[in-house]
Design an enzyme around this catalytic site. Structure first.
Site, PDB file in Angstrom:
ATOM      1  N   HIS A 135       0.830  -1.207   0.000  1.00 60.56           N
ATOM      2  CA  HIS A 135       0.000   0.000   0.000  1.00 60.56           C
ATOM      3  C   HIS A 135       0.867   1.260   0.000  1.00 60.56           C
ATOM      4  O   HIS A 135       2.024   1.244   0.434  1.00 60.56           O
ATOM      5  CB  HIS A 135      -0.902   0.034   1.230  1.00 60.56           C
ATOM      6  CG  HIS A 135      -2.156  -0.763   1.092  1.00 60.56           C
ATOM      7  ND1 HIS A 135      -2.891  -0.808  -0.084  1.00 60.56           N
ATOM      8  CD2 HIS A 135      -2.822  -1.560   1.991  1.00 60.56           C
ATOM      9  CE1 HIS A 135      -3.944  -1.583   0.099  1.00 60.56           C
ATOM     10  NE2 HIS A 135      -3.930  -2.044   1.340  1.00 60.56           N
ATOM     11  N   CYS A 158      -1.094   0.883  -5.482  1.00 62.23           N
ATOM     12  CA  CYS A 158      -2.215   1.633  -6.055  1.00 62.23           C
ATOM     13  C   CYS A 158      -1.781   3.076  -6.353  1.00 62.23           C
ATOM     14  O   CYS A 158      -0.907   3.628  -5.684  1.00 62.23           O
ATOM     15  CB  CYS A 158      -3.392   1.670  -5.075  1.00 62.23           C
ATOM     16  SG  CYS A 158      -4.092   0.048  -4.715  1.00 62.23           S
TER      17      CYS A 158
END
Length: 301
Positions: free
Chosen positions: A144, A206
């Site tokens: 992340h 992401c």
């Protein structure tokens, strides 16, 4: 006094909110560091025979992925069970760790990409090659970015061609040099394909921050690891920086609260004390007596 207490509470809460990301990241880095240390200790206690047996299983698994294309990312339940049992020498799911010098990150690599894993560390994408190196392998490590509680892969968008990162499995340190970066839609796995004869590792996260509509893929190709890098001691500068910032802000906040309370206490004491006139029993503004005029005529001019 009530207003002072309310203001102090608001100050503490505000500082707490400011400090939360720093403190949370420091804690997460500490936990990651301990996980890596535990892995290193377990590796030292593992016999050479057991290591070779596990690496042989990992190589066999990697060979089974060649030529399967996209289907390799959709393992069956039986394949998942086999996958989870390979390279898990600690029993916690850690297969190794990744070090990215440019963003000052060292994270354990866990089997799979469950959210519980990605909140604290890097995950290995099922159906991609185990990160043990070798021809016709392409390992995919995910993490992340932009979490308020941990930095993790935050900053890998700054990696440029020529930058390096390492993957350590057992005591083998494998170095990869960044050669290309891609931004794709989540279902586009073309850039994660195994390329015949090549040894690749891709870091995936992401993007953009907060939107997470696409995936950033940073792909590195294997290069020789310098001998000194195999035995280099990792210094977690980011953890030290987080701790220093926390200490400085905490001390400054405590000093500010002590100063405010001290000043207010002095004011309250001053307001409660009687003046010197009140203590003497006289009026603070006594009436002045009229000057004597009895002998004014005797004064010569």
């Amino acid at each position: 006094m009530a207003i002072l207490v309310a203001m102090s509470v608001m100050l503490v809460v505000g500082v707490g909110l400011i400090l939360y990301p720093t403190v949370a990241d420091a804690w997460n880095r500490h936990v990651a560091s301990r996980a890596v240390a535990g892995y290193v200790e377990q590796v030292a206690d593992t016999s050479k025979e057991d290591r070779e047996a596990q690496l042989a299983r990992a190589r066999e698994y990697n060979e089974s992925l060649v030529g399967r294309g996209v289907t390799r990312f959709l393992p069956t339940e039986e394949e998942k069970k086999e996958y989870n049992a390979i390279l898990d020498i600690t029993g916690t799911g850690i297969m190794g760790y990744v070090t990215i010098p440019k963003i000052d990150a060292r994270l354990p690599i866990y089997h799979g990409t469950d959210e519980t894993v990605l909140q604290i560390a890097s995950g290995h994408m099922e159906g991609s090659s185990f990160p043990i190196g070798g021809e016709s392998t392409h390992a995919v490590l995910t993490g992340h970015t932009g979490l308020p509680s941990a930095m993790l892969f935050t900053g890998i968008d700054t990696l440029e061609k020529g930058d390096t990162f390492t993957v350590t499995v057992y005591d083998d340190v494998l170095t990869y040099e960044v050669e290309e970066t891609h931004v794709v839609l989540p279902d586009n796995v073309k850039n994660l394909e195994i390329q015949k004869g090549r040894d690749l590792v891709s870091l995936v996260t992401c993007t953009p921050y907060g939107v997470n509509s696409h995936r950033l893929i940073v792909t590195g190709t294997r290069i020789p690891t310098p001998e000194e890098a195999k035995h280099a001691t990792y210094e977690n500068k980011a953890l030290k920086q987080d701790m220093l910032i926390t200490v400085i802000i905490t001390v400054a906040t405590i000093a500010a609260l002590v100063t405010v309370f001290t000043v207010q206490r002095r004011r309250l004491r001053g307001a409660g004390k009687p003046s010197h006139h009140a203590r003497a029993g006289t009026s603070p503004c006594p009436r002045r007596r009229a000057p004597c005029t009895r002998h004014r005529r005797r004064v010569a001019f």
